[in-house]
Design a protein around this motif. Structure first.
Motif, PDB file in Angstrom:
ATOM      1  N   ALA A  95       0.938  -1.345  -0.016  1.00  0.00           N
ATOM      2  CA  ALA A  95      -0.076  -0.339  -0.141  1.00  0.00           C
ATOM      3  C   ALA A  95       1.320   1.563  -0.002  1.00  0.00           C
ATOM      4  N   CYS A  96       2.261   0.992   0.215  1.00  0.00           N
ATOM      5  CA  CYS A  96       3.186   2.501  -0.288  1.00  0.00           C
ATOM      6  C   CYS A  96       3.805   2.107  -1.811  1.00  0.00           C
ATOM      7  N   GLY A  97       4.132   3.018  -2.220  1.00  0.00           N
ATOM      8  CA  GLY A  97       4.209   3.709  -3.542  1.00  0.00           C
ATOM      9  C   GLY A  97       5.858   4.192  -3.387  1.00  0.00           C
ATOM     10  N   PHE A  98       6.465   4.537  -2.384  1.00  0.00           N
ATOM     11  CA  PHE A  98       7.900   3.735  -1.871  1.00  0.00           C
ATOM     12  C   PHE A  98       8.351   2.095  -2.278  1.00  0.00           C
ATOM     13  N   CYS A  99       7.477   1.654  -0.670  1.00  0.00           N
ATOM     14  CA  CYS A  99       8.116   0.442  -0.871  1.00  0.00           C
ATOM     15  C   CYS A  99       7.981  -0.448  -1.739  1.00  0.00           C
ATOM     16  N   THR A 100       6.658   0.018  -2.688  1.00  0.00           N
ATOM     17  CA  THR A 100       6.417  -0.665  -4.498  1.00  0.00           C
ATOM     18  C   THR A 100       7.721  -0.210  -5.199  1.00  0.00           C
ATOM     19  N   TRP A 101       8.488   0.258  -5.307  1.00  0.00           N
ATOM     20  CA  TRP A 101       9.231   0.529  -6.217  1.00  0.00           C
ATOM     21  C   TRP A 101      10.414   0.067  -5.590  1.00  0.00           C
ATOM     22  N   ALA A 102      10.481  -0.179  -4.055  1.00  0.00           N
ATOM     23  CA  ALA A 102      12.002  -0.344  -3.571  1.00  0.00           C
ATOM     24  C   ALA A 102      11.935  -2.727  -4.197  1.00  0.00           C
ATOM     25  N   ALA A 103      10.263  -3.234  -3.607  1.00  0.00           N
ATOM     26  CA  ALA A 103       9.913  -4.509  -3.634  1.00  0.00           C
ATOM     27  C   ALA A 103      10.840  -4.486  -5.398  1.00  0.00           C
ATOM     28  N   GLU A 104       9.972  -3.705  -5.884  1.00  0.00           N
ATOM     29  CA  GLU A 104      10.059  -4.150  -7.837  1.00  0.00           C
ATOM     30  C   GLU A 104      11.708  -3.858  -8.443  1.00  0.00           C
ATOM     31  N   PHE A 105      12.475  -2.597  -7.457  1.00  0.00           N
ATOM     32  CA  PHE A 105      13.854  -2.765  -7.900  1.00  0.00           C
ATOM     33  C   PHE A 105      14.197  -3.835  -7.826  1.00  0.00           C
ATOM     34  N   VAL A 106      13.819  -4.403  -6.753  1.00  0.00           N
ATOM     35  CA  VAL A 106      14.723  -5.747  -6.237  1.00  0.00           C
ATOM     36  C   VAL A 106      13.938  -7.014  -7.278  1.00  0.00           C
ATOM     37  N   ALA A 107      12.941  -6.921  -7.273  1.00  0.00           N
ATOM     38  CA  ALA A 107      11.824  -8.147  -8.033  1.00  0.00           C
ATOM     39  C   ALA A 107      12.233  -8.541  -9.819  1.00  0.00           C
ATOM     40  N   GLU A 108      12.982  -6.932 -10.183  1.00  0.00           N
ATOM     41  CA  GLU A 108      13.109  -6.675 -11.711  1.00  0.00           C
ATOM     42  C   GLU A 108      14.276  -7.149 -12.028  1.00  0.00           C
ATOM     43  N   ARG A 109      15.567  -6.977 -10.511  1.00  0.00           N
ATOM     44  CA  ARG A 109      17.048  -6.668 -11.156  1.00  0.00           C
ATOM     45  C   ARG A 109      17.412  -8.589 -11.059  1.00  0.00           C
ATOM     46  N   SER A 110      16.325  -9.361 -10.346  1.00  0.00           N
ATOM     47  CA  SER A 110      16.937 -10.879  -9.489  1.00  0.00           C
ATOM     48  C   SER A 110      16.036 -12.155  -9.870  1.00  0.00           C
ATOM     49  N   ASP A 111      15.603 -13.466  -9.401  1.00  0.00           N
ATOM     50  CA  ASP A 111      14.395 -14.126  -9.722  1.00  0.00           C
ATOM     51  C   ASP A 111      13.172 -13.566  -7.937  1.00  0.00           C
ATOM     52  N   VAL A 112      13.914 -12.865  -7.476  1.00  0.00           N
ATOM     53  CA  VAL A 112      12.502 -13.368  -5.717  1.00  0.00           C
ATOM     54  C   VAL A 112      11.958 -12.719  -6.229  1.00  0.00           C
ATOM     55  N   GLU A 113      11.226 -13.972  -5.210  1.00  0.00           N
ATOM     56  CA  GLU A 113       9.441 -13.131  -6.026  1.00  0.00           C
ATOM     57  C   GLU A 113       8.808 -12.073  -4.803  1.00  0.00           C
ATOM     58  N   LEU A 114       7.749 -11.213  -5.165  1.00  0.00           N
ATOM     59  CA  LEU A 114       7.186 -10.341  -4.213  1.00  0.00           C
ATOM     60  C   LEU A 114       5.637 -10.618  -3.672  1.00  0.00           C
ATOM     61  N   ILE A 115       5.670 -10.672  -2.420  1.00  0.00           N
ATOM     62  CA  ILE A 115       4.240 -10.689  -1.972  1.00  0.00           C
ATOM     63  C   ILE A 115       4.549  -9.545  -1.378  1.00  0.00           C
ATOM     64  N   GLY A 116       2.434  -8.700  -1.784  1.00  0.00           N
ATOM     65  CA  GLY A 116       2.502  -7.930  -0.707  1.00  0.00           C
ATOM     66  C   GLY A 116       1.437  -7.935   0.719  1.00  0.00           C
ATOM     67  N   PHE A 117       1.579  -6.682   1.292  1.00  0.00           N
ATOM     68  CA  PHE A 117       0.674  -7.073   2.623  1.00  0.00           C
ATOM     69  C   PHE A 117      -0.588  -7.984   2.404  1.00  0.00           C
ATOM     70  N   SER A 118      -0.895  -7.890   1.847  1.00  0.00           N
ATOM     71  CA  SER A 118      -2.134  -7.597   1.495  1.00  0.00           C
ATOM     72  C   SER A 118      -2.566  -8.935   0.732  1.00  0.00           C
ATOM     73  N   ASP A 119      -1.602  -9.426   0.433  1.00  0.00           N
ATOM     74  CA  ASP A 119      -1.809 -10.699  -0.598  1.00  0.00           C
ATOM     75  C   ASP A 119      -1.095 -11.975   0.131  1.00  0.00           C
ATOM     76  N   LEU A 120      -0.668 -12.067   1.309  1.00  0.00           N
ATOM     77  CA  LEU A 120      -0.204 -12.851   2.255  1.00  0.00           C
ATOM     78  C   LEU A 120      -1.046 -14.138   2.529  1.00  0.00           C
ATOM     79  N   ASP A 121      -1.027 -15.211   2.675  1.00  0.00           N
ATOM     80  CA  ASP A 121      -1.486 -16.103   3.367  1.00  0.00           C
ATOM     81  C   ASP A 121      -1.811 -16.569   4.345  1.00  0.00           C
ATOM     82  N   GLU A 122      -2.038 -17.286   4.760  1.00  0.00           N
ATOM     83  CA  GLU A 122      -1.338 -17.255   6.947  1.00  0.00           C
ATOM     84  C   GLU A 122      -0.486 -18.261   6.544  1.00  0.00           C
TER      85      GLU A 122
END
Length: 125
Positions: free
Chosen positions: A11-38
């Motif tokens: 829900a944070c634009g800066f956090c999204t930017w930082a996370a996507e920076f990592v994901a776009e340059r690696s094979d790290v998968e992203l999961i946002g807080f709103s999509d967390l499974d139990e």
């Protein structure tokens, strides 16, 4: 297939930017807080919404350690990994890294006015 998952405030634009920076340059998968499974949420600290987390196998890195490990997995890793290993030798490094993370996180609204991406949790589907 990745063995690393970065969990962040989607829900944070800066956090999204930082996370996507990592994901776009690696094979790290992203999961946002709103999509967390139990199952994933149970692996995180109770106050997981206070910072980012990186899950790698059985290990869970939180806050500054999560972002450090995420950046090390990017195409910048060849330069960052030796630096992180070197700094990790010093007793105060963890404290300084986590303090720096908190300083940035506490100013993410201001930083988001400079670098930001549309947060997935706020986008219209």
């Amino acid at each position: 297939m990745t063995d690393a998952t970065l969990i962040y405030d989607d829900a944070c634009g800066f956090c999204t930017w930082a996370a996507e920076f990592v994901a776009e340059r690696s094979d790290v998968e992203l999961i946002g807080f709103s999509d967390l499974d139990e199952r994933t949420r149970e692996r995180l600290p109770a106050d997981y919404e206070n910072c980012a987390h990186l899950i790698v196998g059985d290990a869970v890195y939180s806050c500054g350690a999560a972002m450090e490990q995420g950046f090390v997995r990017t195409d910048l890793g060849d330069d960052l990994a030796p630096l992180a290993r070197f700094l990790d030798q010093f007793e105060d490094y963890t404290r300084v890294r986590e303090r720096l993370y908190r300083e940035v996180a506490d100013r993410r609204d201001v930083l988001g006015s400079v670098v930001s991406r549309e947060p997935p949790a706020q986008s219209e589907d």
